[in-house]
Write an enzyme that holds these catalytic residues in place. Structure first.
Site, PDB file in Angstrom:
ATOM      1  N   SER A 148       4.648  -1.264   3.980  1.00 43.33           N
ATOM      2  CA  SER A 148       4.801  -2.618   4.540  1.00 43.33           C
ATOM      3  C   SER A 148       4.862  -3.651   3.418  1.00 43.33           C
ATOM      4  O   SER A 148       4.066  -3.606   2.480  1.00 43.33           O
ATOM      5  CB  SER A 148       3.618  -2.973   5.443  1.00 43.33           C
ATOM      6  OG  SER A 148       3.458  -2.003   6.439  1.00 43.33           O
ATOM      7  N   SER A 184       1.301   6.526   2.314  1.00 45.51           N
ATOM      8  CA  SER A 184       2.012   7.507   3.151  1.00 45.51           C
ATOM      9  C   SER A 184       3.284   8.020   2.482  1.00 45.51           C
ATOM     10  O   SER A 184       3.984   7.277   1.781  1.00 45.51           O
ATOM     11  CB  SER A 184       2.396   6.888   4.500  1.00 45.51           C
ATOM     12  OG  SER A 184       1.266   6.371   5.131  1.00 45.51           O
ATOM     13  N   GLU A 217      -5.180   9.443  17.535  1.00 44.26           N
ATOM     14  CA  GLU A 217      -5.727  10.818  17.586  1.00 44.26           C
ATOM     15  C   GLU A 217      -6.698  11.053  16.427  1.00 44.26           C
ATOM     16  O   GLU A 217      -7.776  11.618  16.607  1.00 44.26           O
ATOM     17  CB  GLU A 217      -4.589  11.858  17.523  1.00 44.26           C
ATOM     18  CG  GLU A 217      -3.667  11.886  18.738  1.00 44.26           C
ATOM     19  CD  GLU A 217      -2.693  10.719  18.800  1.00 44.26           C
ATOM     20  OE1 GLU A 217      -2.429  10.095  17.754  1.00 44.26           O
ATOM     21  OE2 GLU A 217      -2.210  10.401  19.904  1.00 44.26           O
ATOM     22  N   GLU A 252      -9.379  -1.328   5.633  1.00 45.10           N
ATOM     23  CA  GLU A 252      -8.245  -1.524   6.549  1.00 45.10           C
ATOM     24  C   GLU A 252      -8.748  -1.506   7.995  1.00 45.10           C
ATOM     25  O   GLU A 252      -8.385  -2.329   8.806  1.00 45.10           O
ATOM     26  CB  GLU A 252      -7.217  -0.418   6.322  1.00 45.10           C
ATOM     27  CG  GLU A 252      -5.975  -0.551   7.178  1.00 45.10           C
ATOM     28  CD  GLU A 252      -4.850   0.372   6.722  1.00 45.10           C
ATOM     29  OE1 GLU A 252      -5.137   1.389   6.068  1.00 45.10           O
ATOM     30  OE2 GLU A 252      -3.690   0.069   7.024  1.00 45.10           O
ATOM     31  N   GLN A 273       0.858  -1.201   0.000  1.00 40.85           N
ATOM     32  CA  GLN A 273       0.000   0.000   0.000  1.00 40.85           C
ATOM     33  C   GLN A 273       0.891   1.248   0.000  1.00 40.85           C
ATOM     34  O   GLN A 273       1.495   1.576   1.020  1.00 40.85           O
ATOM     35  CB  GLN A 273      -0.872  -0.042   1.266  1.00 40.85           C
ATOM     36  CG  GLN A 273      -1.823   1.102   1.429  1.00 40.85           C
ATOM     37  CD  GLN A 273      -2.480   1.067   2.825  1.00 40.85           C
ATOM     38  OE1 GLN A 273      -2.019   0.343   3.713  1.00 40.85           O
ATOM     39  NE2 GLN A 273      -3.514   1.845   3.003  1.00 40.85           N
ATOM     40  N   GLY A 274       0.967   1.926  -1.135  1.00 41.51           N
ATOM     41  CA  GLY A 274       1.830   3.113  -1.259  1.00 41.51           C
ATOM     42  C   GLY A 274       1.030   4.391  -1.072  1.00 41.51           C
ATOM     43  O   GLY A 274       0.800   5.142  -2.024  1.00 41.51           O
TER      44      GLY A 274
HETATM   45  C1  LIG Z   1       3.801  -0.598  11.467  1.00 43.48           C
HETATM   46  C2  LIG Z   1       3.344   0.391  10.458  1.00 43.48           C
HETATM   47  C3  LIG Z   1       3.021  -0.029   9.183  1.00 43.48           C
HETATM   48  C4  LIG Z   1       2.591   0.911   8.228  1.00 43.48           C
HETATM   49  N1  LIG Z   1       2.323   0.456   6.953  1.00 43.48           N
HETATM   50  C5  LIG Z   1       1.947   1.338   5.997  1.00 43.48           C
HETATM   51  C6  LIG Z   1       1.758   0.917   4.649  1.00 43.48           C
HETATM   52  O1  LIG Z   1       1.897  -0.259   4.324  1.00 43.48           O
HETATM   53  N2  LIG Z   1       1.424   1.843   3.725  1.00 43.48           N
HETATM   54  C7  LIG Z   1       1.264   3.168   4.042  1.00 43.48           C
HETATM   55  O2  LIG Z   1       0.924   3.937   3.150  1.00 43.48           O
HETATM   56  N3  LIG Z   1       1.460   3.616   5.318  1.00 43.48           N
HETATM   57  C8  LIG Z   1       1.799   2.728   6.283  1.00 43.48           C
HETATM   58  N4  LIG Z   1       2.020   3.164   7.577  1.00 43.48           N
HETATM   59  C9  LIG Z   1       1.963   4.602   7.837  1.00 43.48           C
HETATM   60  C10 LIG Z   1       0.799   5.063   8.689  1.00 43.48           C
HETATM   61  O3  LIG Z   1      -0.412   4.980   7.979  1.00 43.48           O
HETATM   62  C11 LIG Z   1       1.125   6.512   9.112  1.00 43.48           C
HETATM   63  O4  LIG Z   1       2.235   6.439   9.970  1.00 43.48           O
HETATM   64  C12 LIG Z   1      -0.005   7.191   9.814  1.00 43.48           C
HETATM   65  O5  LIG Z   1      -1.041   7.451   8.901  1.00 43.48           O
HETATM   66  C13 LIG Z   1       0.440   8.510  10.473  1.00 43.48           C
HETATM   67  O6  LIG Z   1       1.097   9.324   9.582  1.00 43.48           O
HETATM   68  P1  LIG Z   1       2.515   9.999   9.951  1.00 43.48           P
HETATM   69  O7  LIG Z   1       3.417   8.913  10.440  1.00 43.48           O
HETATM   70  O8  LIG Z   1       2.941  10.792   8.775  1.00 43.48           O
HETATM   71  O9  LIG Z   1       2.220  10.960  11.180  1.00 43.48           O
HETATM   72  P2  LIG Z   1       1.622  12.427  11.121  1.00 43.48           P
HETATM   73  O10 LIG Z   1       0.407  12.452  10.275  1.00 43.48           O
HETATM   74  O11 LIG Z   1       2.721  13.371  10.786  1.00 43.48           O
HETATM   75  O12 LIG Z   1       1.188  12.632  12.621  1.00 43.48           O
HETATM   76  C14 LIG Z   1       2.137  12.928  13.665  1.00 43.48           C
HETATM   77  C15 LIG Z   1       1.361  13.031  14.976  1.00 43.48           C
HETATM   78  O13 LIG Z   1       0.403  14.115  14.894  1.00 43.48           O
HETATM   79  C16 LIG Z   1      -0.908  13.646  15.187  1.00 43.48           C
HETATM   80  N5  LIG Z   1      -1.892  14.343  14.331  1.00 43.48           N
HETATM   81  C17 LIG Z   1      -1.796  14.584  13.001  1.00 43.48           C
HETATM   82  N6  LIG Z   1      -2.898  15.212  12.544  1.00 43.48           N
HETATM   83  C18 LIG Z   1      -3.722  15.372  13.622  1.00 43.48           C
HETATM   84  C19 LIG Z   1      -5.026  15.955  13.807  1.00 43.48           C
HETATM   85  N7  LIG Z   1      -5.699  16.480  12.777  1.00 43.48           N
HETATM   86  N8  LIG Z   1      -5.578  15.923  15.052  1.00 43.48           N
HETATM   87  C20 LIG Z   1      -4.901  15.369  16.099  1.00 43.48           C
HETATM   88  N9  LIG Z   1      -3.655  14.825  15.987  1.00 43.48           N
HETATM   89  C21 LIG Z   1      -3.078  14.823  14.775  1.00 43.48           C
HETATM   90  C22 LIG Z   1      -0.879  12.153  14.856  1.00 43.48           C
HETATM   91  O14 LIG Z   1      -1.869  11.436  15.578  1.00 43.48           O
HETATM   92  C23 LIG Z   1       0.534  11.776  15.282  1.00 43.48           C
HETATM   93  O15 LIG Z   1       0.580  11.535  16.665  1.00 43.48           O
HETATM   94  C24 LIG Z   1       2.461   2.272   8.564  1.00 43.48           C
HETATM   95  C25 LIG Z   1       2.782   2.701   9.872  1.00 43.48           C
HETATM   96  C26 LIG Z   1       3.227   1.783  10.805  1.00 43.48           C
HETATM   97  C27 LIG Z   1       3.565   2.249  12.184  1.00 43.48           C
END
Ligand SMILES: Cc1cc2nc3c(=O)[nH]c(=O)nc-3n(C[C@H](O)[C@H](O)[C@H](O)COP(=O)(O)OP(=O)(O)OC[C@H]3O[C@@H](n4cnc5c(N)ncnc54)[C@H](O)[C@@H]3O)c2cc1C
Length: 378
Positions: free
Chosen positions: A159, A127, A362, A242, A124-125
């Protein structure tokens, strides 16, 4: 929702139980990602050969046309038998249902069966370094060139990309359009020089996810899923699946983990400690609440044809409970639970990501506040 099984459902359950008893996958290897992947591929092939890989899929694509209740029974029985995850979990739970909802007949014919048989693995591409919770901010750019789209950008946290043939890719096709409208959804072939996969090692020591560097990758126009500019809506289908589909599977695994933890507490006598006993009782209450909420989510799908915002509640409750339970395991098992070779150490460390993956807690709380409870946005 009526949770009493009908005669047909009991027959379905018994047939599956019998198959599982005769086709035990054995113990999953630990520590070696290639060996784990090979083991899960073998397991999915054996499910596929017997028609059990995705019971809710249409028969013409190798499923069984199972009802939602039968799907629930399927996941419960897999959990009960301690079955491993299939290799192509993102294909089965995310790509397949999204292609079924949005694909042309040609796309369905081309992609669905190899997902089920684990011949073609999916990732899944979505993020990117600057687009996670705010997915509509993706910067990866797709530019039309004749019959192809030329794609350049970076994805992160992808992933299973190292094992994948295909990627569900969200890219910006119209930089002039508003944030949500300029996106399109592609089925990208990973097997090209222009797509480089770099593993990222996480706290468990595994490299479960990766960075993707995409430099002028080519995607034929026929691999666009849904209409040009409709990528946001197609991506929501993937995300809803998902949170609900995976949520149902995970609540069953949570119950397995609790049973193991109770067995540890009985074995070392800590079950007689009233604080431990009460904490285990709390965990049982949470797992049971989660199970019933997951069933309620299924009943929404039955009524409205698609997962509702309840999926967010299940995912939040699951991640919180899994983190609490693995923490409790350390109290029960003692310091050896922190040794790198102890399975509880892996569970404890892996659980940290639960409140981030598939939507952070969140963000899920925001969705529940606004869409389930109807609270104002500010
Ligand atoms: C084990 C694992 C597997 C994953 N696999 C995939 C995958 O296969 N494909 C893929 O595309 N992604 C994948 N992800 C990514 C995952 O979907 C993202 O990490 C997630 O959506 C959060 O995005 P970010 O890390 O950019 O954090 P950010 O969006 O930058 O958030 C940072 C912090 O700010 C908080 N925040 C942000 N916006 C708000 C708001 N509006 N209100 C309150 N709080 C807020 C968040 O809760 C977080 O604590 C994976 C992540 C993990 C940990």
């Amino acid at each position: 929702m009526d949770l009493t099984f009908s005669k047909d459902e009991v027959e379905f359950r018994d047939e599956l139980r019998e198959w599982l008893a005769e086709n035990s996958p054995g113990e999953e290897p630990r520590g070696d990602e290639d060996a784990i992947f090979a083991f899960r591929t073998g397991w999915q092939r054996s499910l596929y050969d017997s028609g059990w890989a995705a019971v809710h899929w249409p028969q013409e694509y190798g499923g069984r046309d199972a009802t939602l209740m039968e799907s629930a029974i399927f996941f419960e029985e897999m959990g009960r038998a301690g079955a491993p995850l299939p290799a192509n979990v993102l294909g089965l739970l995310l790509a397949g249902p999204t292609i079924m909802a949005w694909g042309t007949p040609e796309q369905k014919d081309r992609y669905l069966t190899p997902i089920l048989s684990a011949e073609e693995i999916w990732c899944q591409g979505f993020s990117e370094p600057e687009a996670g919770s705010d997915l509509a901010a993706v910067k990866t750019r797709a530019v039309r060139d004749g019959d192809d789209w030329v794609v350049t950008g970076q994805k992160v946290w992808t992933s299973g990309a190292q094992f994948s043939k295909w990627c569900m890719l969200v890219a910006r096709t119209d930089p002039e359009a508003s944030k949500h409208k300029g996106l399109s959804y592609f089925l990208m072939d990973m097997e090209q020089e222009a797509v480089q996969v770099r593993p990222l090692v996480q706290i468990t020591g595994e490299a479960e996810f990766n960075e993707l560097f995409i430099e002028e990758a080519r995607i034929p126009h026929e691999n666009m899923l849904g209409e040009e500019g409709n990528g946001w809506i197609v991506a929501l289908t993937t995300l809803m699946n998902e949170r609900s589909g995976l949520g149902f599977f995970l609540q069953v695994r949570l119950r397995q983990l609790l049973d193991k933890l109770v067995a540890e507490a009985v074995a070392n006598g800590s079950i007689d400690d009233p604080v431990i006993g009460q904490s285990l009782g709390d965990m049982l209450e949470r797992t049971e609440t989660l199970r019933l909420t997951a069933y309620r989510g299924l009943s929404t799908i039955t009524k409205y044809g698609q997962p509702g915002p309840e999926g967010s509640l299940t995912k939040w409750l699951w991640s919180e409970t899994n983190q609490m339970m693995t923490q409790l395991a350390v109290d029960i098992v003692g310091p050896q639970a922190l040794h790198k070779d102890n399975p509880w150490a892996y569970e404890l460390l892996r659980a940290r990501g639960n409140s981030i993956e598939g939507g952070t807690t969140e963000i899920l709380k925001n969705i529940i506040a606004e869409r389930v409870m109807g609270l104002p946005r500010k």
